[in-house]
Scaffold this active site. Structure first.
Site, short mmCIF file in Angstrom:
data_model
loop_
_atom_site.label_atom_id
_atom_site.label_comp_id
_atom_site.label_asym_id
_atom_site.label_seq_id
_atom_site.Cartn_x
_atom_site.Cartn_y
_atom_site.Cartn_z
N ASN A 18 0.85 -1.19 0.00
CA ASN A 18 0.00 0.00 0.00
C ASN A 18 0.89 1.25 0.00
OD1 ASN A 18 -1.42 2.26 1.05
ND2 ASN A 18 -3.06 0.93 1.71
N HIS A 33 1.00 6.25 1.76
CA HIS A 33 1.75 7.22 2.57
C HIS A 33 2.91 7.88 1.83
CE1 HIS A 33 -1.00 6.63 5.70
NE2 HIS A 33 -0.76 5.34 5.76
N HIS A 47 -5.69 3.61 -1.41
CA HIS A 47 -6.99 3.94 -0.82
C HIS A 47 -7.34 5.37 -1.22
CE1 HIS A 47 -9.46 4.05 3.22
NE2 HIS A 47 -10.19 4.33 2.17
N ARG A 66 -9.55 8.12 -0.38
CA ARG A 66 -10.46 8.50 0.71
C ARG A 66 -11.32 9.68 0.29
NH1 ARG A 66 -9.83 7.29 6.13
NH2 ARG A 66 -8.34 5.65 6.53
N ARG A 110 -6.94 12.64 1.39
CA ARG A 110 -5.80 13.07 2.20
C ARG A 110 -4.48 12.50 1.70
NH1 ARG A 110 -7.06 9.71 7.67
NH2 ARG A 110 -9.10 10.61 7.32
N GLU A 115 -8.78 0.44 -2.56
CA GLU A 115 -9.62 0.42 -1.36
C GLU A 115 -10.54 1.64 -1.40
OE1 GLU A 115 -6.89 0.66 1.85
OE2 GLU A 115 -6.11 -1.34 1.54
N THR A 131 -7.89 3.21 8.86
CA THR A 131 -9.10 2.40 8.85
C THR A 131 -9.12 1.56 10.14
OG1 THR A 131 -8.76 2.31 6.48
CG2 THR A 131 -10.47 0.89 7.37
N GLU A 169 -10.87 -9.55 3.26
CA GLU A 169 -9.58 -9.23 3.87
C GLU A 169 -9.85 -9.07 5.36
OE1 GLU A 169 -7.10 -6.30 1.97
OE2 GLU A 169 -6.11 -5.80 3.86
N HIS A 177 -3.25 -4.78 7.82
CA HIS A 177 -3.34 -3.64 8.71
C HIS A 177 -2.37 -3.80 9.89
CE1 HIS A 177 -5.34 0.20 9.46
NE2 HIS A 177 -4.79 0.02 10.65
N1 PXP Z 1 -5.61 -3.39 4.07
C1 PXP Z 1 -6.61 -2.48 4.15
C2 PXP Z 1 -7.96 -2.88 3.68
C3 PXP Z 1 -6.37 -1.18 4.63
O1 PXP Z 1 -7.40 -0.30 4.73
C4 PXP Z 1 -5.06 -0.83 5.01
C5 PXP Z 1 -4.78 0.56 5.49
O2 PXP Z 1 -5.11 1.47 4.52
C6 PXP Z 1 -4.05 -1.79 4.88
C7 PXP Z 1 -4.36 -3.07 4.44
C8 PXP Z 1 -2.63 -1.49 5.20
O3 PXP Z 1 -2.47 -1.19 6.55
P1 PXP Z 1 -1.08 -0.62 7.06
O4 PXP Z 1 -0.86 0.67 6.35
O5 PXP Z 1 -1.29 -0.48 8.52
O6 PXP Z 1 -0.03 -1.65 6.70
#
Ligand code: PXP
Length: 245
Positions: free
Chosen positions: A10, A13, A46, A48, A52, A73, A104, A154, A195
């Protein structure tokens, strides 16, 4: 043959850092290309409501520069569904969305949003997009998700990740995920998880049979500041491969 776990990275960031100064760097497309080069199986982003981090332009740009699948996402609302249908990523994962939350914070409550989700999912029936739902490891949520006709879930590993940091209830949180994965398998789901996963806590999740995919973001991007994106991904892959039973 040894089990394989798909690794989704992901890159939200990277955009968070870019947006912190309103600059055009670091570029999400550069990150996406490195993710692909590092052998990750998919790129997760994602979009949003408040944009952001990732926005629609980023999504389009990323889709243009990589050939690995993009997993989008989104919250379960019409605005986001329109974006998904317009950009056609390979996969969409529905997540809950509260504006005030930093990340999330829990899974989507399918039980209490069943009718709304049913309507939203109808809009996807004619598109070639794999749909997943991000849920907590909970039997009732699984049963409701099965009734929706969705085949992929997931599991939110955030409670486990928090327990790991606090060194409190780790076994209990792991048990919830392990039992939910076993139940999900019986119901015929493909199981993903994600996550809060890090080098230190990922192995116990990997060790759960039948998890097919992990999505990891914040830790990898944070670690990249010190070790670079490619080597952070390669190290995560190594840890995952080692932990596969
Ligand atoms: N999976 C989903 C569905 C998420 O919403 C997120 C966070 O956006 C992640 C995985 C990744 O989480 P993390 O950034 O904490 O590794």
């Amino acid at each position: 043959m040894k089990r394989y776990i798909r690794l989704g990275i992901n890159i939200d960031h990277v955009a968070t850092l870019r947006n912190a100064r309103g600059e055009n760097y670091p570029e999400v497309t550069q990150a996406a290309k490195i993710v692909e080069k590092s052998g990750a199986d998919l790129i997760t982003v994602h979009v949003r409501e408040d944009r952001r981090h990732i926005n629609e332009k980023d999504l389009g740009d990323i889709l243009n520069v990589v050939s690995i699948p993009v997993n989008l996402e989104i919250g379960a609302n019409l605005e986001m569904v329109k974006i998904a249908i317009e950009y056609k990523p390979k996969c969409v994962c529905f997540v809950p969305e509260k504006r005030q939350e930093i990340t999330t914070e829990g899974g989507l409550d399918v039980v209490n949003n069943f009718d709304k989700l049913k309507k939203i999912l109808k809009l996807f029936s004619s598109n070639n997009i794999n749909v997943a739902i991000f849920i907590d490891p909970d039997r009732d949520q699984l049963i409701a998700t099965q009734k929706l006709g969705v085949k992929t879930i997931e599991f939110h590993t955030g409670s486990y990740a928090n327990a790991f940091i606090k060194k409190n209830n780790v076994e209990l949180e792991l048990k919830k995920i392990t039992e939910s994965v076993a139940f999900a398998k019986k119901l015929g789901f493909s199981c993903h998880a994600g996550h809060g996963l890090t080098y230190d806590n990922v192995s116990s999740i990997v060790a759960i049979d039948d998890i097919l995919e992990l999505n990891i973001g914040h830790f990898i991007i944070a670690n990249s500041i010190f070790d670079g994106l490619e080597s952070s991904i390669l190290k995560m892959r190594k840890i995952i491969s080692k932990a596969i039973k």
